[in-house]
Structures are given as structure tokens and as C-alpha cells.
Design an enzyme around this catalytic site. Structure first.
Site, mmCIF file in Angstrom:
data_model
loop_
_atom_site.group_PDB
_atom_site.id
_atom_site.type_symbol
_atom_site.label_atom_id
_atom_site.label_comp_id
_atom_site.label_asym_id
_atom_site.label_seq_id
_atom_site.Cartn_x
_atom_site.Cartn_y
_atom_site.Cartn_z
ATOM 1 N N ASP A 105 0.965 -1.259 0.050
ATOM 2 C CA ASP A 105 0.075 0.142 -0.001
ATOM 3 C C ASP A 105 1.088 1.213 -0.088
ATOM 4 O OD1 ASP A 105 -1.932 2.078 0.572
ATOM 5 O OD2 ASP A 105 -2.902 0.937 2.142
ATOM 6 N N GLY A 107 3.849 1.030 1.087
ATOM 7 C CA GLY A 107 5.359 0.343 0.696
ATOM 8 C C GLY A 107 6.139 0.356 2.072
ATOM 9 N N THR A 109 5.860 -1.261 4.807
ATOM 10 C CA THR A 109 6.204 -2.529 5.548
ATOM 11 C C THR A 109 7.066 -3.225 4.536
ATOM 12 O OG1 THR A 109 3.860 -2.783 5.979
ATOM 13 C CG2 THR A 109 5.133 -4.674 6.034
HETATM 14 C C1 PRP Z 1 -1.109 -4.962 5.571
HETATM 15 C C2 PRP Z 1 -0.403 -5.746 4.644
HETATM 16 C C3 PRP Z 1 0.775 -5.536 4.470
HETATM 17 C C4 PRP Z 1 0.931 -3.952 4.881
HETATM 18 C C5 PRP Z 1 0.962 -3.311 3.567
HETATM 19 O O1 PRP Z 1 -0.830 -5.501 6.778
HETATM 20 O O2 PRP Z 1 -0.495 -7.295 4.824
HETATM 21 O O3 PRP Z 1 1.696 -6.259 5.699
HETATM 22 O O4 PRP Z 1 -0.402 -3.746 5.395
HETATM 23 O O5 PRP Z 1 0.901 -1.883 3.871
HETATM 24 P P1 PRP Z 1 1.956 -0.775 3.662
HETATM 25 O O6 PRP Z 1 2.389 -0.956 2.274
HETATM 26 O O7 PRP Z 1 1.194 0.631 3.753
HETATM 27 O O8 PRP Z 1 3.021 -0.979 4.678
HETATM 28 P P2 PRP Z 1 -1.792 -4.838 7.797
HETATM 29 O O9 PRP Z 1 -0.967 -3.833 8.706
HETATM 30 O O10 PRP Z 1 -3.105 -4.530 7.790
HETATM 31 O O11 PRP Z 1 -1.871 -6.162 9.133
HETATM 32 P P3 PRP Z 1 -2.776 -7.433 8.737
HETATM 33 O O12 PRP Z 1 -1.870 -7.989 7.634
HETATM 34 O O13 PRP Z 1 -2.364 -8.184 9.929
HETATM 35 O O14 PRP Z 1 -4.103 -7.395 8.339
#
Ligand code: PRP
Length: 177
Positions: A105, A107, A109
Site C-alpha cells: 500500500d 510500501g 512494510t
Molecule cells: C497490511 C498488509 C501489509 C501492509 C502493507 O498489513 O498485509 O503487510 O499492510 O501496507 P504498507 O505498504 O502501507 O506498509 P496490516 O498492517 O493491515 O496487518 P494484517 O496483515 O495483520 O491485516
């Protein structure tokens, strides 16, 4: 076909499209690593569990599966710090590692994971992501990508809204009211 859940406005990626693409991605990975050592597949919880289960069952090369759980603070703010809630069980030094994510999303993470895991000296580090939101400022290499999708809130196939809708077989846009 059954009616769409009332929380959802439209299907963004259908179950058939997902299954076809997952098979293609698993084929690509199997080809690329056909002469290598065992792959070390790292699923990022919670969202990646369904994609990872389908993807790994289509791999034709030896692989081990491990998981990490991450939490990001202030997802909607500019800080967006990421921290590890649960780490890998084994060192990855010298291993061919593939990060498996359901979505990129902002990026943050994936950027964080690249930095952390690269520091552990794997033989190689790649990423396999099912969907990437189309944003202008995203500049992370993703070697195995399922789909580019519009920048809307999506759920299904591992993706949630307040832990709901993760087990839908397709990816759909959530209604905004
Ligand atoms: C979501 C997804 C990724 C992250 C991507 O996890 O699984 O790990 O967001 O977002 P980013 O590109 O903005 O960093 P989330 O934090 O929602 O947790 P979950 O997988 O436990 O639902």
C-alpha cells in the site's frame, strides 16, 4: 453467482483471476529457482496466509515456510513506524528468501522488511506480492507481482477491514459511507 456482501461495492480481482495468476507466479518462481537450494518462503501475517497457502502448494521446487508478524503504527500518518511482533524461527543467512505479502500500500512494510532481512545476509532476497496499489511515490522492487490495483480500500483473499472479509475468494472494494 451470489450477491456481493452489502459492505462491498465491486469486485476488483475475481477468484478466477487470482487463481490463474497465483499459478503463473508459482510457475515463474519454480523456474527461476529450479537449480538452486531450498527456498525459504517468508509469509507476513496476518494478511498473507491465504495467498501463501495457495502459492506454496503450486511450487514445484523444494521450499520451507516461515512467518513474521509486523505491526505498523499510525498507518494513516507520515510516521508509520513498523515493528516486529513475531520473528522468523531460523536464521536466513545464506538462504534464498522470498517475502510473500498480500498487499503493498504505502510500501513502508516491504521497505522495512527489505532492510531488516537484507541485514541478515541471505543468499538472495526477493518479494512476491499479490496486489500493489497504484501510487506515484512507490519505488520498491517487486520481482513477482500479481496485480496493480487502484488506490481504494480492498478486502478479501487475506485482506481485512477490522479483521472482517479475509476469507473471501476474491478481492473487492469496500463501500465508503
Ligand atoms: C497490511 C498488509 C501489509 C501492509 C502493507 O498489513 O498485509 O503487510 O499492510 O501496507 P504498507 O505498504 O502501507 O506498509 P496490516 O498492517 O493491515 O496487518 P494484517 O496483515 O495483520 O491485516
Amino acid at each position: 453467482m451470489n450477491a456481493l456482501h452489502p459492505d462491498l461495492s465491486r469486485i476488483v480481482v475475481s477468484a478466477d483471476q487470482i487463481q490463474t495468476r497465483v499459478k503463473e507466479l508459482a510457475g515463474q518462481i519454480s523456474t527461476d529457482f529450479s537449480n538452486g537450494d531450498q527456498l525459504y518462503i517468508v509469509g507476513i501475517l496476518k494478511g498473507a496466509f491465504i495467498f501463501l497457502a495457495d502459492l506454496t502448494r503450486q511450487l514445484t521446487v523444494p521450499h520451507a515456510v516461515d512467518f513474521m508478524a509486523l505491526s505498523s503504527y499510525g498507518k494513516t500518518t507520515s510516521s508509520g513506524a513498523v515493528r516486529i511482533l513475531m520473528d522468523l524461527r531460523e536464521p536466513i543467512e545464506g538462504k534464498n528468501v522470498i517475502i510473500v505479502e498480500d498487499i503493498v500500500d504505502t510500501g513502508r512494510t516491504l521497505e522495512y522488511l527489505y532492510r531488516i532481512l537484507k541485514g541478515r545476509k541471505p543468499a538472495s532476497l526477493h518479494s512476491c506480492v499479490l496486489v500493489r496499489k497504484q501510487r506515484d511515490n512507490l519505488n520498491i522492487p517487486i520481482e513477482y507481482l500479481g496485480f496493480d490495483i487502484p488506490d481504494v480500500w480492498v478486502v478479501g483473499y487475506g485482506l481485512d477491514f477490522a479483521d472482517k472479509h479475509r476469507t473471501l475468494p476474491y478481492i473487492a472494494e469496500l463501500k465508503r459511507d
